[in-house]
Design a protein around this motif. Structure first.
Motif, PDB file in Angstrom:
ATOM      1  N   GLU A 635       3.557   4.189  -1.586  1.00 46.45           N
ATOM      2  CA  GLU A 635       2.924   4.897  -1.734  1.00 46.45           C
ATOM      3  C   GLU A 635       1.353   5.467  -1.569  1.00 46.45           C
ATOM      4  O   GLU A 635       0.538   5.234  -0.796  1.00 46.45           O
ATOM      5  N   LEU A 658      -0.247   1.283   3.133  1.00 48.59           N
ATOM      6  CA  LEU A 658      -0.186   2.155   2.090  1.00 48.59           C
ATOM      7  C   LEU A 658      -0.256   3.432   2.706  1.00 48.59           C
ATOM      8  O   LEU A 658      -1.507   2.932   3.455  1.00 48.59           O
ATOM      9  N   ARG A 679      -3.409  -5.902   3.889  1.00 52.29           N
ATOM     10  CA  ARG A 679      -2.980  -4.800   3.591  1.00 52.29           C
ATOM     11  C   ARG A 679      -3.011  -3.496   5.221  1.00 52.29           C
ATOM     12  O   ARG A 679      -4.048  -3.846   5.673  1.00 52.29           O
TER      13      ARG A 679
END
Length: 711
Positions: A635, A658, A679
């Motif tokens: 993370e 993330l 992402r």
């Protein structure tokens, strides 16, 4: 249909139940006369239940039946559909399975045989359910016709709507429990008629009511629990008549005013909870006459003046909580310092409090007093100043198992009476203005399991006497002015499970003997001035789960043995002067090695670890970036201010959000768009001060709170 009035009542009732309330409800719509018949006695007192669905459990294959009360006035399909909708919204999705309302049957409750909550349901004609059902929907206005009821225990059901005022007619009731429902008031004036009540629990109801003076008529009450029920106004003085009370809980309301001195006759009272209200003025002196009192909670109010000394001497008191008040305790005239106190006007603002964990868990002790806690985290909190506490000469003779004086304004040396509290297991004096050397009074507290003196002004060396605390599991000396190294005697604390020395001015090397603390689960020596190398003896701390040596002056290479500790899940060595190659990383969740002088690269074997947070920033690391897309749990990834080179990883095999990524101040190059597009970054993304190229897909990072880049 007028000839119906000529039929015997028994025949009319038989016809009603034979036709069924649903079918009868249809006739009411087309016949005003029929509607008039059904709204008068005996039909107006009829109560039935309808099986409206099932509740399924996530943990078992069993299901729980859900029933709803109905009367001739509310038995239509629309009514039941509304109840089903409320039940569905009250539970997690998929837990409630409703039944079709167009073919449900009403089961009649026998008004003469229903004496409690179980027989109330079982008395329904034709009942065929298994186990105890859940009840939903409103309680009918005709509930007052259940004259035989002595107990009504509906806690934790799915009831809603106003509590019917007719309940006040059930004068045989001894137990009324409607806690944890969505029922509402006002209702208390009607309940004051239930003079046979011994237990009343309306916890978390939405009463929006004041406590009437007529509540003093409930002289048989043993339990009165109305917390979190939107109560307002004062506690009536008539409460002094409730001499049979064992448990009184009025916490978490909007009650206000001065609490009257009403407790003198409550010799059976064991629990008194007045916390989280707006009470003001002095604490009632009569609380000190409740000789059975075991739990007293008065925190989060505006109580002022002093705490009656008699409360300190209650023989069975296990916890007393006066946190966040305006309580002041003058030195009583019986103390030796009486003349000095009167002359100087010295006062102390105090609060006596039990640890929150004890309140929640219900932990108790055989000791007369379990906890005295003087917590006060803000200006509106209680304030304690001066070198004396409580002012009673025999205060130290109490068999306390926990003493918490944290977050106050205690000043001077540690109170001398503490040395006589030989049953203490937890001593917490955090965040005060205590000063002087490590308190020698602590030496005799052999039963201590937790000692916390952090954020004071204690100074000097940590003495050898600490080695006598053989039962110690947690030691927190952070944020003081201690100097020197960790004494060798500390290594004899074989039972220690937590050692915290952060935010001090300790200096010297980490002793090799620290490896003797083989039971340590948490070792925090952060924010000190430790220097030298991390000792190899750390390999002996096989139970260690958290190791924090950050913000010191440690040098040398990180011993490989540290990464071999099998239970270690959090390692923080950041902000030191550690050198050498980055060791092979092993199984852990959080790793912070930032702000050191480490060299080398991140090995590919790291990618198989269940890492959640990796911070390696401000080092001298180099090589290609790790393919962190192969980390399923990562993370937070901070690799900034290093010498990493090459392109950004584009592997999106485990595409996920993330939290925070920082690759700034490296030597990265190549296209940027594919990396960002693959992402979602929710907190921060920093790619600045590199040599990226290409087009920036700004729309892909719109959810990111902080985004920095350079192309």
């Amino acid at each position: 249909m007028r000839h119906l009035l000529d039929l015997p009542i028994e025949v009319l009732l038989h016809i009603f139940w034979k036709l069924g309330p649903f079918k009868v409800a249809k006739y009411r719509r087309v016949c005003l006369f029929f509607n008039t018949v059904l709204t008068g006695p005996p039909f107006s007192t009829l109560i039935g239940v309808v099986h409206i669905g099932h509740i399924h459990s996530h943990w078992t294959t069993s299901k729980q039946d859900v029933f709803c009360f109905v009367t001739p006035a509310c038995s239509g399909e629309d009514f039941l559909a509304d109840v089903q909708k409320h039940v569905h919204s009250s539970l997690k999705a998929g837990l409630f399975q409703k039944l079709p309302v167009n073919n449900l049957n009403v089961l009649q409750i026998n008004l003469l045989t229903a004496t409690d909550e179980i027989s109330l349901v079982e008395s329904a004609q034709g009942s065929d359910w298994s186990g105890y059902p859940r009840l939903a929907g409103p309680l009918p206005d005709t509930f007052g016709s259940l004259k035989q009821l002595t107990s009504l225990h509906f806690g934790g059901h799915l009831l809603s709507g106003p509590i019917p005022r007719s309940i006040g007619k059930l004068t045989n009731l001894t137990d009324l429990y409607l806690a944890s429902n969505h029922v509402s008031g006002p209702i208390l004036s009607e309940l004051a008629n239930l003079i046979n009540l011994t237990k009343l629990n309306l916890s978390r109801a939405r009463l929006n009511d004041t406590i009437p003076a007529s509540f003093g008529n409930l002289v048989n009450l043993e339990e009165l629990k109305i917390p979190s029920a939107m109560l307002t106004g004062p506690i009536p003085a008539s409460f002094r008549k409730l001499v049979n009370l064992v448990d009184l809980r009025l916490q978490c309301n909007e009650l206000s005013g001065t609490v009257p001195d009403i407790f003198g006759g409550m010799s059976k009272l064991q629990t008194l909870m007045l916390n989280d209200n707006h009470f003001e003025g002095p604490l009632p002196e009569s609380i000190g006459q409740c000789m059975q009192l075991a739990k007293l909670q008065c925190q989060q109010n505006r109580f002022s003046d002093y705490i009656p000394e008699s409360i300190f001497r209650l023989p069975l008191l296990q916890s007393a909580n006066f946190e966040r008040n305006l309580i002041i305790s003058k030195t009583p005239p019986t103390c030796k310092a009486c003349a000095e106190c009167i002359e100087t006007g010295d006062t102390q603002l105090i609060s006596i409090v039990d640890r929150a964990s004890d309140c929640v868990s219900g932990r108790s002790s055989l000791s007369p007093f379990v906890s005295i806690d003087l917590q006060s985290p803000n200006v509106a909190s209680n304030q304690i100043e001066g070198d004396r506490f409580a002012g009673t000469e025999d205060a130290g003779s109490l068999s306390l198992s926990m003493l918490d004086l944290s977050r106050n304004r205690l000043s001077g040396r540690l109170p001398n009476y503490i040395k006589s509290l030989t049953n203490l297991k937890d001593l917490c004096l955090n965040e005060n203005n205590l000063h002087g050397p490590f308190p020698p009074e602590i030496e005799g507290l052999a039963n201590l399991k937790s000692l916390s003196l952090c954020r004071n002004q204690f100074s000097g060396f940590i003495p050898d006497l600490i080695s006598g605390l053989a039962a110690l599991k947690k030691l927190d000396l952070s944020s003081n002015l201690f100097v020197g190294g960790i004494p060798n005697s500390v290594t004899s604390l074989a039972h220690l499970t937590d050692l915290v020395l952060n935010h001090n001015e300790l200096s010297g090397r980490l002793q090799t003997e620290i490896g003797f603390l083989t039971s340590l689960a948490t070792l925090d020596l952060s924010h000190n001035c430790f220097c030298g190398e991390i000792p190899e003896s750390m390999r002996n701390l096989t139970r260690l789960r958290t190791l924090d040596l950050s913000h010191n002056q440690l040098t040398g290479e990180i011993p490989t043995c540290v990464f071999m500790l099998s239970k270690l899940s959090t390692l923080q060595l950041n902000n030191n002067s550690l050198t050498g190659p980055l060791p092979p990383l092993t199984k852990m969740k959080t790793l912070d090695l930032s702000h050191n002088q480490l060299t080398g690269s991140v090995l590919e074997s790291t990618l198989s670890l269940p890492m959640c947070s990796l911070k390696l920033s401000h080092n001298q690391l180099s090589g290609l970036l790790p393919k962190f897309g192969e980390w399923m749990y990562i993370e937070t990834l901070h690799l900034d201010h290093n010498q990493f080179s090459g392109h950004l990883p584009t592997d999106n095999r485990y595409r996920r959000s993330l939290k925070s990524v920082n690759f700034s101040y490296n030597q990265l190059s190549g296209p940027i768009s594919e990396f960002i597009s693959s992402r979602v970054f929710t907190e921060s993304l920093n790619l600045s001060n590199n040599s990226f190229s290409g087009t920036l897909p700004v729309g892909r990072v719109i959810a990111c709170k902080k985004f920095r880049h350079s192309i």
